[in-house]
Enzyme design. Structure first.
Site: not given
Length: 617
Positions: A264, A337
């Site tokens: 992330h 993702d």
């Protein structure tokens, strides 16, 4: 996220010359496809007439509609048409539309992802109504198609739909239980509840093999460190979801279990050799493919042994087309993702990422930071000849096959009474409790400190970490644990000292322990320099029987060599914490076994407790 509002009109309602077919015509074009409802989701080979029906739908789509089908996007609000003003403002700022219905009308997206923070998941009936509103908005468009509505319902640490839906222990807890039947039950029940609320795609199970104790993003989201054990549980959970007509998603290919960086916020690099990848990371994904997995999610990781270009796996043709499709033989949907994560944005701009992902072999583009930038970049790539329209058609065909196999071309709407019959029923909640009881792991129990008895340790002090509870659980865990022990005949008091207890909080806990007969300390990812260690060390001299409960990573036990009783719950959701309370009280015997090894804190090259370790009463 950047402001994505734009003055350009990308509405597809007026593009193309094809006449709008009636809903009956759309259903007729897919005649026979709804028969997939009566066969397992693994039966992917459609009869030629069925395939022709899907191709006929694609042939009538405009280029703009095709581009939209590739995207799965977030949207704020509890309603598809009438969200709260704050959510309208957030949508305008980030997407340039007011509502989910406007998002679909403007971009014709093929999927929507639900998040708690986007206010999509207030309660089961609201979720069902939102899902119905999204489906109606899409089907009302020219050449309208049903929508894949997805969420991350992994259970444990990552859960978007909370109470009163049934919440299960997370993956590593299931790994400690070691039961394929329990993994299948989780998938079947969770899938049934999601489907009742109109959610037809779940980004679960996690197929990563967590071999790095310092992994900041996977950890307890993985079933464990043994690839064969992980593979068995992945396959079982996939079958469970498929039994409830929800698309399962194996993630994060080619394997995110040995990273020390959170994708992330950074760009992880996996240093495994190709041979190690085959023996470790590939095993659960092969099992998922063999189980007929509906969807595979790519990882934003660099894996030089598989592709030395420096590109993330999400943008790697050798990884996604060469290995996943070519070597593993997978021909289902590949989804990225989230494209808002730093791991995929480090090397290329947000306009290049979706184009490169499609060139690598991706079908669904998940949650770009700016949909307008990403959508127009894909459109321009086709118009400029960098991508062919036939390449888009390949991905759209896979997406439509998935929608067909889920029965969405029949009637994708929910049944309000079905929500009441299915979501959070007593039978489902009881099943989750029973599964949780089989996962709690007793790691240390010197001098038979446990179980505690209401006769001799009536007054119990519960202290320790209170991390924010996963979505929709009661929390905080110390309060849940104290309440559960009180229900079991103890007089339990909760005192939250936090994940980094101050000297004052530690002193307060030590003073409170003087008035208790026993102490339970909830620990959360303890490190060598952590003041949670100081808390435990200062509680020991009180002489009260003390049990440490690791409520996330089981590696905490290595930091407490003097503690005589240690357990692991692998999670801090209510169902896991309550099960741990029943073990502490001796109401059920501990049955869990470590699914990962625990190394010594003073010498990480030495294993303190191996895979399979676990005590009982």
């Amino acid at each position: 996220m950047p402001d994505t509002s734009t003055g350009s009109d990308t509405s597809t309602g007026s593009t193309g010359n094809a006449a709008r077919p009636s809903r009956r015509a759309v259903l007729a074009a897919t005649a026979g496809l709804t028969a997939a409802l009566t066969v397992p989701a693994t039966a992917r080979a459609a009869a030629p007439a069925d395939e022709r029906g899907l191709r006929a739908l694609i042939s009538r789509m405009t280029l703009q509609e095709k581009v939209g089908q590739l995207f799965v996007m977030r949207v704020y609000g509890h309603s598809a048409t009438a969200p709260d003003q704050a959510d309208i403002d957030a949508n305008l700022k980030e997407i340039g539309v007011r509502t989910a219905a406007e998002l679909i009308a403007k971009y014709r997206v093929g999927g929507i992802i639900y998040f708690t923070w986007a206010h999509n998941t207030r309660d089961p009936h609201q979720i069902a109504d939102l899902s119905d509103g999204i489906q109606k908005a899409s089907l009302d468009q020219p050449r309208g198609l049903p929508v894949l509505i997805a969420t991350d319902q992994e259970h444990g640490a990552v859960c978007r739909v909370g109470k009163p839906a049934t919440l299960f222990p997370g993956a590593m807890a299931l790994g400690a239980g070691g039961s394929r039947a329990d993994a299948h039950t989780l998938g079947r029940i969770s899938g049934a509840e999601l489907r009742a609320m109109g959610i037809n795609q779940d980004y679960s199970p996690d197929a990563d093999v967590n071999v790095n104790p310092a992994n900041p993003i996977i950890g307890v989201r993985s079933f464990g460190a043994d690839p064969d054990a992980v593979a068995a549980l992945v396959a079982a959970e996939v079958k469970g979801y498929q039994a409830s007509r929800v698309a399962a998603t194996a993630k994060h290919f080619p394997g995110h279990g040995d990273t020390a960086t959170d994708s992330h916020t950074g760009f992880p690099v996996i240093t495994h050799s190709r041979e190690l990848w085959e023996k470790l990371d590939a095993v659960p994904f092969r099992a998922a493919v063999a189980a007929g997995i509906d969807c595979v999610m790519s990882a934003h990781i660099q894996f030089p042994a598989l592709d030395d270009s420096g590109d993330p796996a999400t943008l790697s043709q050798p990884v996604l087309t060469g290995i996943l499709r070519g070597e593993l033989g997978y021909d289902g949907v590949v989804i990225t993702d989230s494209l808002g994560m730093e791991g995929v944005r480090t090397k290329y701009g947000d306009d290049r990422v979706p184009v490169l992902a499609l060139k690598a072999g991706v079908d669904q583009l998940l949650n770009p930071p700016s949909l307008d930038v990403a959508w127009n970049a894909v459109l321009k790539a086709v118009q400029d000849g960098e991508l062919t329209e036939s390449r888009l058609d390949e991905s759209i065909l896979r997406i439509l096959r998935l929608k067909s196999g889920l029965g969405l071309f029949g009637d994708p709407r929910t049944d309000r009474s079905g929500v009441d019959r299915t979501v959070g029923t007593k039978a489902h909640l009881a099943a989750a409790d029973k599964i949780a009881e089989r996962t709690t792991t007793l790691l240390v129990n010197e001098d038979h400190v446990l179980p505690f008895s209401p006769r001799t340790e009536r007054r119990v002090l519960v202290v320790g970490a209170d991390p924010a509870s996963p979505s929709g659980t009661t929390g905080p865990p110390t309060a849940v644990l104290a309440a559960a022990l009180t229900e079991l005949g103890f007089t339990a008091t909760a005192l939250s000292t936090g994940t980094a207890p101050s000297a004052a909080a530690i002193a307060q806990a030590v003073a409170a322990a003087q008035d208790a007969d026993a102490v339970v300390v909830a620990t959360y990812n303890v490190t060598a320099a952590d003041s949670q260690r100081t808390l435990v060390e200062q509680l020991l001299p009180t002489g009260r029987p003390l049990a440490a409960l690791a409520i996330r990573n089981p590696y905490d036990v290595a930091q407490f060599p003097s503690v005589k009783a240690c357990l692991a719950s692998y999670g801090w959701t209510d169902v896991e914490v309550r099960a741990a309370a029943r073990v502490i009280a001796g109401r059920v015997a501990p049955r869990g076994r470590l699914p990962v090894p625990v190394q010594r804190a003073d010498d990480p090259t030495q294993v303190l407790y191996p895979i399979g370790h676990g005590l009982t009463y």
